[in-house]
Write a protein that holds these residues in place. Structure first.
Motif, PDB file in Angstrom:
ATOM      1  N   LEU A   1       0.822  -0.919   0.125  1.00 13.79           N
ATOM      2  CA  LEU A   1       0.279  -0.207  -0.286  1.00 13.79           C
ATOM      3  C   LEU A   1       0.951   1.394  -0.256  1.00 13.79           C
ATOM      4  N   LEU A   2       2.087   0.907   0.287  1.00  9.05           N
ATOM      5  CA  LEU A   2       2.903   2.349   0.754  1.00  9.05           C
ATOM      6  C   LEU A   2       3.516   2.726  -0.844  1.00  9.05           C
ATOM      7  N   LYS A   3       4.067   1.708  -1.393  1.00  9.29           N
ATOM      8  CA  LYS A   3       3.752   1.951  -2.673  1.00  9.29           C
ATOM      9  C   LYS A   3       2.697   2.843  -3.717  1.00  9.29           C
ATOM     10  N   TRP A   4       1.594   2.041  -3.322  1.00  7.76           N
ATOM     11  CA  TRP A   4       0.082   2.787  -4.280  1.00  7.76           C
ATOM     12  C   TRP A   4      -0.035   4.126  -3.764  1.00  7.76           C
ATOM     13  N   GLN A   5       0.262   4.334  -2.171  1.00  6.74           N
ATOM     14  CA  GLN A   5       0.411   5.711  -1.614  1.00  6.74           C
ATOM     15  C   GLN A   5       1.080   6.849  -2.013  1.00  6.74           C
ATOM     16  N   ALA A   6       2.231   6.202  -2.581  1.00 10.81           N
ATOM     17  CA  ALA A   6       3.169   6.854  -4.154  1.00 10.81           C
ATOM     18  C   ALA A   6       3.037   7.764  -5.060  1.00 10.81           C
ATOM     19  N   ALA A   7       2.376   6.336  -6.105  1.00 14.57           N
ATOM     20  CA  ALA A   7       1.815   6.440  -6.680  1.00 14.57           C
ATOM     21  C   ALA A   7       0.598   7.502  -6.950  1.00 14.57           C
ATOM     22  N   GLY A   8      -0.514   6.696  -5.399  1.00 17.59           N
ATOM     23  CA  GLY A   8      -1.309   7.575  -5.440  1.00 17.59           C
ATOM     24  C   GLY A   8      -0.961   9.618  -5.739  1.00 17.59           C
TER      25      GLY A   8
ATOM     26  N   GLN B   1      -1.428  14.963  -7.652  1.00 15.39           N
ATOM     27  CA  GLN B   1      -1.014  15.780  -8.008  1.00 15.39           C
ATOM     28  C   GLN B   1      -0.793  16.352  -9.736  1.00 15.39           C
ATOM     29  N   GLU B   2      -0.918  15.095 -10.289  1.00 15.21           N
ATOM     30  CA  GLU B   2      -0.966  15.434 -11.420  1.00 15.21           C
ATOM     31  C   GLU B   2      -2.195  15.844 -12.087  1.00 15.21           C
ATOM     32  N   ASN B   3      -2.946  15.156 -11.720  1.00 17.92           N
ATOM     33  CA  ASN B   3      -4.827  14.902 -11.933  1.00 17.92           C
ATOM     34  C   ASN B   3      -4.828  17.025 -11.926  1.00 17.92           C
TER      35      ASN B   3
END
Lengths: 297, 171
Positions: A97-104, A109-111
């Motif tokens: 989930l930490l990986k996902w959090q970073a991706a999220g 931000q991009e969005n």
């Protein structure tokens, strides 16, 4: 209380029977009349229901307290037995989930940047009201829940009710301090949905079975078991993109959806206060933060 | 005088036990237990109570009380208002008219009576609910509820019997 045996009583016996019989018939007719009135959607019946649930919700809340405590105790003991495995699993999940959090975060931000570039309107604010489930349907005819939050807490008819895993249903009746949720499995439940990937829109139709029917999809829509179904936000009462469930079976008789919500563990749910500026009337769905008793804190 | 007043009060309290216990059972039947699917097939405890007391103490479980209890269950469950009232009144009427068959006989006979009456009530309630919602409702949950009610019936009858022998012997 016991019928007193005496001469007067013996004489009055036929009269008493007649009165009892006619009272019985009157009550039966009254019950049938109530059924018809309820079917005709007369306001009085709804008023009666909400008044009664307002009165009953606190009593139910008190009764369900020890049941909840017992339930929690059992769950605790059950967890104790699998503590090590659970810990191991959670560690792995946490890392993932930490990986996902970073991706999220990056995507969010991009969005946001894209939104600003396009000058797109952002989604309106969604405010959750947390309410305790004090009653369930307790019978085979309806699929409902009783909540101990009502109008004074900002709950309004039509608002979405979500559990941690997904949508549960919508508010059907609101009293001053209690509300009834129509679960998405109920016969009368209709929820505008969209297939998460293909963006085909449809209506999730409850039929009192455990998995509701996905209907009114475009004929060219391709649906496969496992596809995720989310709220579409059509109609303006439900926020878009909330998870509901996944397609569990596709047959000729229809497409069935299995909800994500864990029906057995609905202790607390969130009622989503949601306001599309200019689209919903404040009476139906208050966007004004100052109104709710909960926001005073 | 005060003694008779106290006596009357005592009698009134004892007399309201069947009603009070049914109210409590109706409340208990909607308390979330957290067993998967249980909410749908919760045995109708209140119906069992109405049946039992209509046989054993019909004057403490009169038709108006059955009506009120039905309203209470409908308010609690969110079922069509009047449905349970109608069903409880029917249970009451059948039980009262047939009570001579059950009184003083073996318990199995009462159980069998409940087996028949509850079946009629289950099917009837299904028909009414279908007419009410103008759709064919799944029949299975109703039959499962019926079976569960039948299973818990002896337990409740035993509890009610205890109450009746200890609290209501004089009424």
């Amino acid at each position: 209380m016991a019928p007193r045996q005496g001469k007067v009583f013996k004489l009055a016996w036929p009269l008493k029977t007649i009165i009892q019989r006619s009272a019985f018939l009157a009550l039966i007719s009254l019950a049938i009349a109530l059924l018809f009135l309820g079917k005709a959607n007369i306001g009085v019946v709804e008023k009666m229901r909400t008044t009664a649930t307002d009165f009953l919700a606190p009593i139910l809340a008190t009764i369900s307290e020890p049941v909840d405590a017992f339930h929690k105790g059992v769950a605790r003991v059950q967890k104790l037995t699998s503590l090590i495995e659970e810990n191991e699993r959670l560690r792995e999940e946490n890392a993932r989930l930490l990986k996902w959090q970073a991706a999220g975060r990056t995507l969010e931000q991009e969005n946001e940047n894209f939104r600003q570039l396009l000058n797109a309107l952002s989604d309106p604010l969604v405010l959750p009201i947390t309410a305790r489930v004090v009653g369930d349907s307790g019978g085979p005819f309806v699929r409902t829940l009783l909540l101990n939050a009502g109008r004074r807490d900002g709950v309004r008819v039509g608002q979405a009710v979500v559990a941690p895993l997904g949508l549960v249903g919508r508010i059907a009746e609101v009293g001053e301090r209690s509300a009834r949720v129509l679960l998405l499995t109920d016969l009368n439940s209709r929820i505008p949905v969209v297939m998460e990937k293909s963006r085909h829109k449809g209506i999730l139709v409850g039929d009192n079975s455990s998995s509701p029917l996905l209907d009114f999809l475009p004929t060219n829509a391709k649906v496969a078991p496992g596809d995720r179904v989310v709220t579409s936000g059509d109609g303006g009462m439900l926020p878009a993109g909330r998870p509901i469930g996944f397609v569990s079976s596709v047959t000729e008789r229809g497409i069935r959806v299995q909800a994500y919500a864990d029906w057995t563990r609905l202790e607390y749910v969130s009622v989503l206060r949601y306001d599309l500026p200019g689209m919903s009337s404040p009476d139906m769905n208050p966007g004004d933060l100052g109104e709710s008793r909960l926001d005073a804190k | 005088m005060s003694q008779t007043l106290a006596y009357q009060f005592n009698r009134l309290l004892r007399g309201s036990v069947p009603f009070a216990i049914t109210v409590l059972l109706a409340l208990m039947s909607v308390v979330p237990i957290g067993i998967s699917g249980y909410a749908i097939v919760t045995p109708s405890f209140a119906a069992i109570s109405v049946f039992y007391w209509s046989i054993h103490r019909p004057y403490l479980m009169g038709a108006p009380l059955c009506f009120v209890l039905g309203l209470l269950s409908d308010f609690l469950t969110g079922a069509p208002l009047g449905l349970s009232s109608f069903l409880y009144l029917l249970i009451h009427a059948i039980a009262v008219s047939q009570r001579r068959i059950f009184i003083g006989k073996a318990f199995v006979l009462t159980w069998f009576g409940y087996f028949l009456i509850a079946f009629i009530i289950a099917i009837l309630s299904w028909i009414i609910a279908c007419l009410y919602s103008l759709a064919i409702l799944p029949l299975t949950p109703i039959l499962v509820q019926y079976a569960l009610s039948l299973l818990v019936f002896p337990l409740f009858a035993w509890g009610f019997g205890m109450l009746q022998n200890n609290l209501l012997r004089l009424t």
